[in-house]
Motif scaffolding. Sequence first.
Motif, PDB file in Angstrom:
ATOM      1  N   ARG A   1      -8.154  -5.269  11.990  1.00 34.91           N
ATOM      2  CA  ARG A   1      -7.755  -3.902  11.622  1.00 34.91           C
ATOM      3  C   ARG A   1      -8.958  -2.959  11.629  1.00 34.91           C
ATOM      4  O   ARG A   1      -8.812  -1.770  11.892  1.00 34.91           O
ATOM      5  CB  ARG A   1      -7.088  -3.877  10.244  1.00 34.91           C
ATOM      6  CG  ARG A   1      -5.701  -4.479  10.249  1.00 34.91           C
ATOM      7  CD  ARG A   1      -5.088  -4.468   8.872  1.00 34.91           C
ATOM      8  NE  ARG A   1      -4.497  -3.206   8.491  1.00 34.91           N
ATOM      9  CZ  ARG A   1      -4.860  -2.508   7.423  1.00 34.91           C
ATOM     10  NH1 ARG A   1      -5.823  -2.926   6.641  1.00 34.91           N
ATOM     11  NH2 ARG A   1      -4.254  -1.381   7.136  1.00 34.91           N
TER      12      ARG A   1
ATOM     13  N   LEU B   1     -11.014   0.797   5.469  1.00 36.69           N
ATOM     14  CA  LEU B   1     -10.894   1.247   6.855  1.00 36.69           C
ATOM     15  C   LEU B   1     -11.046   2.760   6.953  1.00 36.69           C
ATOM     16  O   LEU B   1     -11.686   3.276   7.875  1.00 36.69           O
ATOM     17  CB  LEU B   1      -9.550   0.793   7.436  1.00 36.69           C
ATOM     18  CG  LEU B   1      -9.579  -0.528   8.206  1.00 36.69           C
ATOM     19  CD1 LEU B   1     -10.181  -1.665   7.403  1.00 36.69           C
ATOM     20  CD2 LEU B   1      -8.188  -0.914   8.683  1.00 36.69           C
ATOM     21  N   HIS B   2     -10.465   3.477   5.984  1.00 36.52           N
ATOM     22  CA  HIS B   2     -10.640   4.933   5.951  1.00 36.52           C
ATOM     23  C   HIS B   2     -12.121   5.267   5.753  1.00 36.52           C
ATOM     24  O   HIS B   2     -12.647   6.190   6.386  1.00 36.52           O
ATOM     25  CB  HIS B   2      -9.812   5.543   4.821  1.00 36.52           C
ATOM     26  CG  HIS B   2      -8.375   5.760   5.178  1.00 36.52           C
ATOM     27  ND1 HIS B   2      -7.977   6.696   6.101  1.00 36.52           N
ATOM     28  CD2 HIS B   2      -7.252   5.147   4.745  1.00 36.52           C
ATOM     29  CE1 HIS B   2      -6.666   6.661   6.230  1.00 36.52           C
ATOM     30  NE2 HIS B   2      -6.191   5.735   5.424  1.00 36.52           N
TER      31      HIS B   2
ATOM     32  N   THR C   1      -2.359  -7.562   6.743  1.00 36.08           N
ATOM     33  CA  THR C   1      -1.720  -6.314   7.161  1.00 36.08           C
ATOM     34  C   THR C   1      -1.095  -5.573   5.986  1.00 36.08           C
ATOM     35  O   THR C   1      -0.313  -4.633   6.196  1.00 36.08           O
ATOM     36  CB  THR C   1      -0.643  -6.582   8.231  1.00 36.08           C
ATOM     37  OG1 THR C   1       0.321  -7.503   7.700  1.00 36.08           O
ATOM     38  CG2 THR C   1      -1.259  -7.152   9.489  1.00 36.08           C
TER      39      THR C   1
ATOM     40  N   SER D   1       2.490   2.472   6.940  1.00 39.95           N
ATOM     41  CA  SER D   1       1.723   3.534   6.296  1.00 39.95           C
ATOM     42  C   SER D   1       0.366   3.750   6.968  1.00 39.95           C
ATOM     43  O   SER D   1      -0.234   4.816   6.827  1.00 39.95           O
ATOM     44  CB  SER D   1       1.518   3.188   4.818  1.00 39.95           C
ATOM     45  OG  SER D   1       0.838   1.954   4.694  1.00 39.95           O
ATOM     46  N   ASP D   2      -0.118   2.728   7.699  1.00 40.78           N
ATOM     47  CA  ASP D   2      -1.456   2.845   8.296  1.00 40.78           C
ATOM     48  C   ASP D   2      -1.395   3.183   9.784  1.00 40.78           C
ATOM     49  O   ASP D   2      -2.375   3.053  10.494  1.00 40.78           O
ATOM     50  CB  ASP D   2      -2.230   1.540   8.099  1.00 40.78           C
ATOM     51  CG  ASP D   2      -1.580   0.351   8.791  1.00 40.78           C
ATOM     52  OD1 ASP D   2      -0.506   0.531   9.412  1.00 40.78           O
ATOM     53  OD2 ASP D   2      -2.145  -0.753   8.712  1.00 40.78           O
TER      54      ASP D   2
ATOM     55  N   LEU E   1      -4.125   5.348  11.369  1.00 39.32           N
ATOM     56  CA  LEU E   1      -5.518   4.978  11.120  1.00 39.32           C
ATOM     57  C   LEU E   1      -6.128   4.361  12.384  1.00 39.32           C
ATOM     58  O   LEU E   1      -5.639   3.356  12.893  1.00 39.32           O
ATOM     59  CB  LEU E   1      -5.560   3.971   9.969  1.00 39.32           C
ATOM     60  CG  LEU E   1      -6.908   3.552   9.423  1.00 39.32           C
ATOM     61  CD1 LEU E   1      -7.660   4.752   8.882  1.00 39.32           C
ATOM     62  CD2 LEU E   1      -6.705   2.520   8.313  1.00 39.32           C
TER      63      LEU E   1
ATOM     64  N   GLY F   1      -4.724   0.769  12.281  1.00 39.01           N
ATOM     65  CA  GLY F   1      -3.417   0.390  11.758  1.00 39.01           C
ATOM     66  C   GLY F   1      -2.452  -0.067  12.830  1.00 39.01           C
ATOM     67  O   GLY F   1      -2.843  -0.432  13.926  1.00 39.01           O
TER      68      GLY F   1
ATOM     69  N   THR G   1      -9.451  -3.638   3.440  1.00 35.82           N
ATOM     70  CA  THR G   1      -8.323  -2.882   2.887  1.00 35.82           C
ATOM     71  C   THR G   1      -8.205  -1.554   3.629  1.00 35.82           C
ATOM     72  O   THR G   1      -9.145  -1.100   4.294  1.00 35.82           O
ATOM     73  CB  THR G   1      -8.550  -2.584   1.397  1.00 35.82           C
ATOM     74  OG1 THR G   1      -9.744  -1.778   1.287  1.00 35.82           O
ATOM     75  CG2 THR G   1      -8.719  -3.857   0.592  1.00 35.82           C
ATOM     76  N   SER G   2      -7.054  -0.898   3.485  1.00 32.72           N
ATOM     77  CA  SER G   2      -6.881   0.408   4.142  1.00 32.72           C
ATOM     78  C   SER G   2      -7.903   1.406   3.628  1.00 32.72           C
ATOM     79  O   SER G   2      -8.409   2.258   4.385  1.00 32.72           O
ATOM     80  CB  SER G   2      -5.454   0.923   3.908  1.00 32.72           C
ATOM     81  OG  SER G   2      -4.529   0.105   4.580  1.00 32.72           O
ATOM     82  N   GLU G   3      -8.220   1.312   2.336  1.00 33.12           N
ATOM     83  CA  GLU G   3      -9.225   2.221   1.766  1.00 33.12           C
ATOM     84  C   GLU G   3     -10.569   2.034   2.484  1.00 33.12           C
ATOM     85  O   GLU G   3     -11.243   3.017   2.829  1.00 33.12           O
ATOM     86  CB  GLU G   3      -9.387   1.932   0.272  1.00 33.12           C
ATOM     87  CG  GLU G   3     -10.422   2.811  -0.397  1.00 33.12           C
ATOM     88  CD  GLU G   3     -10.841   2.255  -1.760  1.00 33.12           C
ATOM     89  OE1 GLU G   3     -10.282   1.234  -2.179  1.00 33.12           O
ATOM     90  OE2 GLU G   3     -11.739   2.840  -2.363  1.00 33.12           O
TER      91      GLU G   3
END
Lengths: 436, 74
Positions: A361, A78-79, B64, A375-376, A379, A366, A74-76
């Motif tokens: 990813r 990845l951060h 994605t 939004s990513d 990143l 991103g 998830t993006s979380e």
Amino acid sequence: MLELVSRGEAFGGIDDVTFVRGHADIDHVLRSQTFVPLKGDEPVAGRPFITGTMAAAAGSEHIAKRRLFAPLFTSEMLHYFQDHGSRPVITETLLEVADRTADGDTPEGDLVPIGIVLVHRIAAQIVGFDGVVGEDAVARFNSVVDRIGKGLTVEFFHDPEHVIPAEARAAQDQLREEFFAASLARRQDLVAAYRAGRIEKAELPRDIITFWLLDDRYNDDLDALVVEIGVFLNASTRTTGRSIPHIVHHIAQWVAEHPEDRDKTTSSDFLRGAISESLRLHAVLPAITRRATERTVLPSGNVLEAGEKVALILQAANLDTEIYGEDAHEFNPYRIDTLPKKIAPWALSFGAGAHTCIGRRLVTGGDWRRESTASDKDLDGSIVAIMRALYEAGVRPHPDKPPRFYDGFTDYDEYASYPVVFETLGAFADAARASV
Amino acid sequence: MGEVRHRPVAITIDHVACEGTGLCVSAVPSVFSLNDDNLAQVDLDQAAEVPLDELREAEFICPTMAITIQPAES
């Protein structure tokens, strides 16, 4: 003229396979639901190292595995890895190089083992291995992953004598005993505590072992987890590890010819373009194999029959002039600005379709396209973080020690050795220590 | 980005982020498909027939993060 399809080809342990080379044809096969992975079935010698894993699964089984591992990407997350995973691990590894350098000497090293150490430390975090700490442990871990990798990529070794299934099996056993057992036990205790209501879910580690233990469909089958981890470790570490020397090599040549870009080597935009091109020019896998379940007419007009075994030759597709232009064979970090949306800047190096590399990813970050509104888009993934740190430390090809490719016993496009110097490692190390 | 709303759910497919992996199609084939540009599209009539938890499989599995599914506002 590129021969788009050729029959009667062979890889080690896979006979009578059809090679497909065109970008459009390969993209079509990868996105089609009428092709299933051949891996896990052929070559037979590779079965103990991949059968039953997400990479070899099809249909609902594949979806179930993707679902199990999806929370890791998830993006979380990845951060989290960007802040707490990639950068600290890279800094630690470069500080070790600095510590080995005598006063007055220019720091130097071999980018192949350095790259492998970097990515193994990151991958160990994602899998949930607690014991991969210190240079000796990382070296043993690398050896284990490498030997398992021979088993699961047996088809790409020219001489089967180089691949001893018993060697790969022994490495699987070593992985289980030395790295898996203690990490598993700790996570079993934590999951038990969570299930008993003694701790919150947020207190659990977020890694492959823990997610597996939380999944009632799979958590009894720990042998399958060991096999899955072997595949994950190889897929995640080899992609990035093989690419790092290629990226440094191409950037060195580029800035020699374009000195106006010399100061851009720590910028995300420039690095993304350079990394994309290196991944495109040096496909991380020689081929992806599939079996057709139905007769299929490819975009080129060629026909694949039901049951036909297919090898998708990524390197050929990544150089397809119909897609990448007449200069497709050349490195151009600004090509990323000119590609249409449908074309990934890294070409087909992470695959496409349902089996797209699940960790892509994490590696790239991103959306890299210049006009992206995603939004990513800001990143950065692990490979960008690694390359930026290497250039902050002043990485350059070694002026006196030439790089060396593997001697041709595999189909992989990789360096065996890539000596470098770090011209500003002292300043990098001072800044890193000061920030602790 | 194209947003479509339908009871009982609102489904957003971000066509900038969508890479056409087709995992949503595999997860909920009665609702998701790929258009001629290999971008995900949704059949809202079918979506209304599928429980929210099942629909959210597509959202969850998209590599994605291109799909967002929420209960529709009344």
